[in-house]
Design an enzyme around this catalytic site. Structure first.
Site, PDB file in Angstrom:
ATOM      1  N   HIS A  36       0.826  -1.212   0.000  1.00  0.00           N
ATOM      2  CA  HIS A  36       0.000   0.000   0.000  1.00  0.00           C
ATOM      3  C   HIS A  36       0.858   1.259   0.000  1.00  0.00           C
ATOM      4  O   HIS A  36       0.550   2.243  -0.654  1.00  0.00           O
ATOM      5  CB  HIS A  36      -0.970  -0.002   1.187  1.00  0.00           C
ATOM      6  N   LYS A 103      -9.599  -8.454   7.820  1.00  0.00           N
ATOM      7  CA  LYS A 103     -10.337  -8.685   9.064  1.00  0.00           C
ATOM      8  C   LYS A 103     -10.304  -7.461   9.963  1.00  0.00           C
ATOM      9  O   LYS A 103      -9.427  -6.611   9.845  1.00  0.00           O
ATOM     10  CB  LYS A 103      -9.845  -9.941   9.791  1.00  0.00           C
TER      11      LYS A 103
HETATM   12  S1  SF4 Z   1      -7.767 -17.698  15.458  1.00  0.00           S
HETATM   13 FE1  SF4 Z   1      -6.560 -17.026  17.235  1.00  0.00          FE
HETATM   14  S2  SF4 Z   1      -4.449 -17.406  16.671  1.00  0.00           S
HETATM   15 FE2  SF4 Z   1      -5.666 -17.413  14.779  1.00  0.00          FE
HETATM   16  S3  SF4 Z   1      -5.639 -15.314  13.978  1.00  0.00           S
HETATM   17 FE3  SF4 Z   1      -7.418 -15.484  15.283  1.00  0.00          FE
HETATM   18  S4  SF4 Z   1      -6.719 -14.800  17.314  1.00  0.00           S
HETATM   19 FE4  SF4 Z   1      -4.907 -15.263  16.102  1.00  0.00          FE
END
Ligand code: SF4
Lengths: 193, 295
Positions: A36, A103
């Site tokens: 980016h 996310k």
């Molecule tokens: S599932 Fe747990 S270990 Fe995996 S990205 Fe999400 S917080 Fe991190």
């Protein structure tokens, strides 16, 4: 469940509403922090055909190179998107990108940009290392691998039935804001009881 | 005197790591399955749980990490009197490096000053190993992998907390926990499991919180006040509606496990260790005959 085939038109993206579940198929490109920053400083033309009416995936993959030189994704989970907040609205508008996948959601500037240029934010599911890597069916190309390194390079990938949820749409809707507003109210009630 | 074959034990430890990274424990899987059934048909929450369960199964069958972040490796080791800790530490390190080679673990130890990754998941305080001596004539190794996303939403409060109206009692503890989970939203890869430490100092409070996460999902707290508080919190926190990944739904938290420590008169800490749905932990018992059993 809504199937999205890439490339996708602005009109089709504008039909999506927060909360919709989608399965994405077609060609998209990964880009995270260094990518980016690079775009923002150079605005390269070669990215136009890669990004137009396609999607950017916030992902720093674990990859494997085969003997014939081809690549495959071993782990392909989403990374936290908010770090691209300063750049994303401008990048999406300039290159006509129809969605970013990541996310944690993004901020007000991106939400405004989605409405203006016609895009959505798609939230992938954290932790699905094994299955998301399977939905990356082919690595078409990789750009700037030497300059940026494996996790930060632009990986041009083909996905099949990649699952995500629309959490920010092109009508100003943000599931993150809506859920937080509701949970704030419940929390306030629980705390004051 | 307890004796063991070093080479054999190293391989047994490697298997423990493989299980922890690739095979989600049965009690956790069952709790995710129950949560899925509890969500509305056609909801995003329900289908997210479906994908999570599929991913868990795929990782187990293919023996690949459930999540790419294989986390901080936390060991709790119980040893009979006279068993050396340094040798066991060395064997755990050896097994750890081999687990990275085999891609069960990601190299996850970064030098805080130089930013350099050690490449084998070994570094200062990584893996984290805690030893305790006990009266049994066998060794128990408990291992938990705790990812960065959920560690980042873990937090600590100091009571009283004026802003939340939380005093120095169990009711105050309740209030700060509600606040922490509300602030976390879906960012720790919800639904989470909470390990709570009440009391202690800044560091032992967190340690208490984390060690609660070694408990089984289905167990009941031996302290009846804490047992009641655990079930109350579980029910109330799920009213928040955050849901898996923060997409909304009836499941925000899968379990609450609380522990206490004596505190100084002047301080009252509450630590909240948030564990993501990828709640990876297994244990191994090594008896005098050199035989192991995994759980
Ligand atoms: S599932 Fe747990 S270990 Fe995996 S990205 Fe999400 S917080 Fe991190």
């Amino acid at each position: 469940m809504i199937n999205l085939q890439l490339p996708i038109s602005e009109a089709a993206i504008r039909e999506l509403k927060m909360g919709d579940e989608v399965l994405i198929s077609g060609l998209m490109v990964t880009a995270r922090d260094a990518a980016h920053k690079y775009i923002h400083e150079n605005w390269p033309d070669w990215l136009k055909p890669v990004m137009e009416d396609s999607m950017i995936y916030h992902c720093g993959p674990v990859v494997k190179q085969h003997e014939d030189g081809s690549w495959s994704f071993v782990a392909a989970g989403p990374t936290t998107s908010i770090r691209e907040e300063p750049y994303e609205a401008a990048v999406m508008e300039y290159y006509k990108v129809r969605a970013v996948i990541g996310k944690g959601g993004m901020g007000a500037k991106t939400l405004e940009g989605l409405a203006k240029s016609g895009g959505v934010y798609l939230h992938a599911i954290g932790g699905l290392a094994a299955s998301l890597a399977k939905s990356v069916v082919k690595v078409h190309d990789v750009y700037m691998l030497d300059e940026l390194g494996v996790p930060e390079a632009f990986w041009h990938i083909e996905v099949k039935d990649f699952p995500a949820v629309v959490t920010m749409d092109s009508h100003g809707g943000s599931l993150h804001k809506a859920i937080k507003a509701k949970s704030d109210e419940v929390a306030k009630k629980l705390i004051s009881e | 005197m307890f004796q063991y074959d070093e080479k054999v034990l190293k391989d047994q430890l490697l298997e423990l790591i493989r299980l922890a990274a690739t095979d989600l424990p049965k009690d956790v899987v069952e709790s995710i399955q129950a949560a899925q059934q509890n969500e509305d048909e056609d909801s995003a929450a329900r289908s997210v749980f479906g994908m999570i369960l599929k991913n868990i199964e795929l990782a187990r069958v293919e023996s690949t990490p459930i999540c790419q972040d294989t986390g901080t490796n936390i060991y709790l080791v119980h040893i009979p009197e006279g068993v050396g800790m340094r040798k066991l530490t060395a064997l755990i390190h050896e097994a750890t490096a081999e687990a990275v080679d085999k891609s069960y673990l990601r190299p996850n130890a970064v030098d805080s000053l130089t930013g350099k990754n050690s490449g084998n998941n070994i570094g200062e305080g990584q893996p984290f190993i805690h030893f305790e001596e006990w009266d049994n004539d066998y060794i128990e190794f408990k291992l938990m992998l705790k990812g960065g996303g959920c560690e980042n939403v873990s937090t600590q409060y100091k009571l009283p907390d004026v802003g939340l109206g939380a005093g120095r009692d169990l009711d105050g503890v309740y209030k700060v926990i509600v606040d922490a989970v509300n602030q976390a939203q879906g960012l720790g890869c919800a639904p989470g499991i909470l390990g709570i430490g009440v009391g202690g100092d800044r560091s032992t409070s967190h340690l208490t919180a984390k060690s609660q996460l070694f408990r089984k999902m289905t167990d009941t707290n031996p302290n009846s006040d804490l047992a009641k508080m655990e079930s109350k919190l579980l029910a109330d926190l799920n009213e928040l509606g955050v849901g898996p990944m923060g997409f909304g739904g009836k499941t925000t938290i899968l379990g609450v496990k609380m522990g206490t420590m004596h505190r100084l008169p002047a301080s009252f800490f509450v630590s909240i260790s948030y564990m993501c749905w990828a709640y990876r932990r297994h244990s191994m018992i090594l008896n005098v005959k050199g035989e192991v059993t995994y759980d």
